[in-house]
Design an enzyme around this catalytic site. Structure first.
Site, PDB file in Angstrom:
ATOM      1  N   ASP A  39      -1.887  -3.970   3.916  1.00  0.00           N
ATOM      2  CA  ASP A  39      -2.742  -2.780   3.900  1.00  0.00           C
ATOM      3  C   ASP A  39      -4.117  -3.179   4.444  1.00  0.00           C
ATOM      4  O   ASP A  39      -4.418  -4.371   4.574  1.00  0.00           O
ATOM      5  CB  ASP A  39      -2.849  -2.300   2.439  1.00  0.00           C
ATOM      6  CG  ASP A  39      -3.588  -0.975   2.300  1.00  0.00           C
ATOM      7  OD1 ASP A  39      -3.639  -0.210   3.283  1.00  0.00           O
ATOM      8  OD2 ASP A  39      -4.100  -0.711   1.196  1.00  0.00           O
ATOM      9  N   GLU A  99      -6.609  -2.675   9.561  1.00  0.00           N
ATOM     10  CA  GLU A  99      -7.121  -2.086  10.831  1.00  0.00           C
ATOM     11  C   GLU A  99      -8.111  -3.029  11.518  1.00  0.00           C
ATOM     12  O   GLU A  99      -8.133  -3.019  12.753  1.00  0.00           O
ATOM     13  CB  GLU A  99      -7.778  -0.725  10.538  1.00  0.00           C
ATOM     14  CG  GLU A  99      -6.783   0.338  10.093  1.00  0.00           C
ATOM     15  CD  GLU A  99      -6.257   0.132   8.670  1.00  0.00           C
ATOM     16  OE1 GLU A  99      -6.993  -0.474   7.868  1.00  0.00           O
ATOM     17  OE2 GLU A  99      -5.131   0.553   8.387  1.00  0.00           O
ATOM     18  N   ASP A 140      -2.555   7.228   4.113  1.00  0.00           N
ATOM     19  CA  ASP A 140      -2.972   8.061   2.979  1.00  0.00           C
ATOM     20  C   ASP A 140      -2.854   9.561   3.237  1.00  0.00           C
ATOM     21  O   ASP A 140      -3.842  10.250   3.496  1.00  0.00           O
ATOM     22  CB  ASP A 140      -4.408   7.700   2.588  1.00  0.00           C
ATOM     23  CG  ASP A 140      -4.498   6.277   2.065  1.00  0.00           C
ATOM     24  OD1 ASP A 140      -3.438   5.689   1.766  1.00  0.00           O
ATOM     25  OD2 ASP A 140      -5.619   5.757   1.973  1.00  0.00           O
TER      26      ASP A 140
END
Ligand code: MIG
Length: 780
Positions: free
Chosen positions: A406, A409, A483
């Site tokens: 997670d 990015e 999300d």
């Protein structure tokens, strides 16, 4: 702040902006065909390479010679392709058996046609260009009958015509809406469907890039903030061949373990060992199948990766082995940020061995994430990837076989949401800025993790789930769509999103079932679970502070329905696994838009609320509250409704009734489905495998492959698999099922496959390899 108010469209706001001036590549000055095809133009240099007879690469560098060896995505070298080069006045022609390039010399323009002379990618008065600030841009002709698909992970509808996109891996918690277009994954690739024929374009540039299929009626553009114009054109002509060509270049998914295809239960977070044990026991007691439980950030000690919180999780090894005995695996989350803490071993190693991202002057870059101030491993460097991979022994030593990445990015809690753009990456000897490599940070973290896990798992298949990625991410990870929220609109949006990811080479994907943020409700969760049971990745996940959403949270009525659909997921496992095998071999998506199978049928071009599994099953879920009837479009053929057996003629739209417990499923007549009995998880071998033949009368031949193996090791690479190539031929008098070829030496526990003829009409007989019987042996 004011950008969220009407001030954002203040009339005087943009007055200072001037028209953008692009510098055209200009005229051809010289060419050199001695090794590859090279062209020197007034304002740029171009290289043309053929990877296969169907794939051409064009690289334009405005400053220097084209740089041809820096891709993070491409895994192949150009093949030796027979090219005929000729000159005709104003033009140079380069032709393979599948492609023709017509190159105009003044100004320099490249038009690409297929072998029938149909235009694929072509230029107008504007062609390749750049700006003084380093931006590169390509203008390509667009027709009013063009439709566009792919672009990786994007919100909005299936057909991306009249849309603009940005590629910049972004952590977006604010509600995803149709114009939130920079999300976690950047896949600068799309497929054009033009008059029923498809071709692909992959723009291999890792800078922030843009695709504009909206601003002009005559042309579309793709551009990037820096670097080269480096793009590949894939000839198609079917959508499937475009996918095969694109994944030939960027790789295909490794065959996933069966357990990773089962049901996953997650929550941000199950906060203690006790809670996790109780959760697992609930599933067992209620007889709801489950294969995986995810551990979100609370398992760690102060959010330090590669640690467990000793109070909440006193004995993770025992927890994992006890759950494993129940048939359940544990997948922990691992974020890239390493806490700045002089007494924390991972941080110490990172500093001492010089593994973190730094500024050019030599200082380490620090950003705030969950653990507080953190440093970030420089995954662009092989040494760092190896180190990070090896660290996963911490997890694999206690029985972990899957990891969830997670925040890669990378997400940082600041205004820009990420690392400073001038931070340097070592990039395996070719140092450059984060501005250039931002979009591949997650991909390379995935590479490090997958490869490290694979080494440690001693022949077992690792599972990796990732949020961020770039073209090629499918080689390492499955992707969930980040999300989302418990909105019906997000359930609706998840269908085209997953389908376009599939059309972008990423076959193993799915959204958080039930919605991550926001409180879900019984009806939404039930409808979402029906869809989730048939999306490639199937995980229920919800956020801290919102309602728990395990299948039993809303009472028995809803639990019973959800349980039934989770069981169905397992009944369909033989079919799903065969489709995943196909994805690993050819790059074809498991979950498909109808246009993939029916590219001639315009009704499928923007069909957002139906999808296919493979080439013969259509799902038409209910995606709105309180609705029990919906329109269903069925393409050419006859279609059998799965639960009622009712037959529907294709090329028509029907109003279909579906109560809360119903999910309309249509199987194409004349085809077959592989099904098993449901089991409480994939560790249990199904007692029986069925081949259900949906009898037709069309006289057409249907071919498919049934694939099976041990489901968890790499032994299939040494021939330990079972592969049956089957054909089904239906006529009025008989339905013939022929095993055309059997390959591999895997011996499954079921010794035979039972064949059922569904919808055989009076007098129609079912023949298996010429005989009237109802089994095929799978053991010699
Ligand atoms: O939002 O680790 O998308 O799935 O539960 C904060 C906590 C960070 C974002 C992920 C989400 C996960 C959560 N993470």
């Amino acid at each position: 702040m004011l950008e969220d108010t009407s001030f954002a469209i203040h009339p005087g706001k943009d007055q200072a902006s001037k028209a953008v001036v692009y510098r055209d590549i200009g005229n051809l000055i010289a060419e050199d065909f001695s090794t590859i095809y090279k062209f020197t133009c007034e304002s740029g240099n171009v290289a043309i390479q053929f990877y296969t007879s169907s794939i051409v690469r064009i690289t334009m560098n405005p400053q220097t010679d084209p740089i041809l060896n820096q891709s993070k995505s491409i895994i192949v070298k150009p093949e030796t392709v027979k090219v005929e080069a000729s000159s005709k006045g104003e033009f140079i022609i380069l032709a393979t058996s599948q492609l023709q390039l017509k190159i105009r010399k003044a100004p320099f323009r490249v038009d690409i046609f297929d072998k029938l002379g149909k235009e694929l990618v072509s230029e107008t008065e504007r062609g390749m260009a750049y700006r003084e600030n380093g931006e590169v841009v390509a203008f390509k002709k667009m027709y009013d009958y063009d439709h566009f698909y792919g672009f990786g992970e994007k919100s909005g509808h299936l057909d991306k015509r009249d849309e603009k996109f940005e590629m910049w891996n972004s952590d977006v918690y604010a509600p995803h809406n149709p114009e939130t277009n920079a999300l976690y994954e950047s896949i600068p690739y799309f497929m054009t469907l033009r008059n029923g024929r498809a071709h692909g374009v992959f723009f291999d540039n890792t800078f922030r890039s843009k695709f504009d299929m909206a601003s002009s009626e005559e042309y579309y553009t793709f551009s990037a903030e820096g670097g080269q114009l480096d793009y590949y054109v894939m000839a198609g002509p079917e959508p499937k061949s475009v996918l095969e060509q694109y994944t030939y270049l960027t790789g295909r998914i490794p065959l996933p373990s069966k357990w990773s295809l089962g049901y996953h239960q997650s929550r941000y977070s199950y906060e203690s060992e006790t809670e996790v044990r109780e959760l697992a026991q609930y599933f067992i007691d209620k007889d709801i199948p489950v294969d995986v439980i995810h551990l979100d950030i609370h398992y760690m000690n102060g959010y330090r990766v590669f640690t467990f919180d000793k109070e909440r999780f006193p004995n993770p090894e025992k927890l994992i082995s006890d759950l494993r005995e129940m048939g359940i695996r544990v997948v922990p989350i691992v974020d890239p940020g390493v806490k700045k803490d002089a007494e924390y071993a991972i941080y110490q190693e990172g500093v001492n061995e010089d593994l973190f991202c730094k500024y050019i002057e030599g200082e380490t870059y620090f950003g705030e994430v969950w653990p507080g101030v953190s440093a970030f491993p420089d995954f662009t460097e092989e040494k760092v990837r190896n180190w990070w991979g090896e660290k996963h022994a911490f997890y694999t030593n206690i029985g972990v076989e899957g990891i969830w990445n997670d925040m890669n990015e990378p997400a940082v809690f600041n205004e820009s949401k990420t690392m400073d753009l001038e931070v340097m990456h070592r990039n395996d000897g070719k140092p450059t800025t984060h501005r250039e490599l931002h979009n591949v940070y997650g991909l390379l973290m995935g590479k490090a993790t997958y490869e490290g896990m694979k080494q440690q798992l001693d022949g077992k298949r690792p599972f990796l789930l990732t949020r961020a990625g770039y073209a090629g991410v499918q080689r390492y990870a499955s992707v969930w769509t980040g999300d989302n929220r418990s909105f019906w609109e997000h359930l609706q949006m998840s269908l085209p999103m997953v389908m376009n990811l599939g059309l972008s080479g990423v076959a193993f994907t799915g959204p958080d079932v039930g919605g991550f943020a926001h409180d879900t409700n019984a009806e939404l969760l039930t409808r979402w679970t029906q869809v989730g049971a048939f999306t490639p990745f199937f995980r229920n996940h919800s956020a801290i502070g919102f309602r728990y959403q395990e299948p039993w949270q809303f009472g028995e009525k809803y639990e019973a329905i959800m349980k039934r659909y989770i069981q169905m997921r397992y009944e369909w496992m033989p079919q799903l696994y065969s489709l995943f095998y196909e994805a690993s071999q050819k790059g074809l998506p498991v979950m498909r838009p109808l246009l993939m199978e029916y590219p001639q049928d315009e009704k499928t071009y923007n069909l957002n609320d139906q999808f296919m599994l493979g080439d013969n099953v259509i799902f038409a879920p209910i995606l709105q509250p309180a609705i029990t009837d919906r329109a269903v479009y069925l393409p050419k053929g006859n279609w059998v409704e799965f639960s009622t057996g009712e037959v529907f003629e294709g090329e028509k739209t029907y109003l279909i009734h579906a109560e809360l417990e119903d999910l309309p499923i249509f199987v194409k007549q004349g085809t077959a489905l592989m099904q098993g009995e449901w089991v409480s998880n994939t560790q249990k071998t199904p007692r029986n495998v069925n081949m259900n033949i949906y009898a037709g009368i069309a006289g057409e031949k249907y071919q498919f492959t049934y694939y099976d193996d041990d489901g968890e090791t790499f032994a299939h690479e040494e021939g330990n698999y079972l592969k049956l190539d089957i054909e089904v031929i239906s006529t009025n008098a008989k339905v013939e099922v022929n095993v055309v070829q059997k390959q591999g030496n895997f011996i499954p526990e079921y010794k035979e496959i039972t064949i059922n003829g569904i919808g055989l009409h009076d007098g129609q007989v079912l023949l298996i390899n010429g005989q009237q019987r109802n089994t095929i042996p799978v053991v010699n």
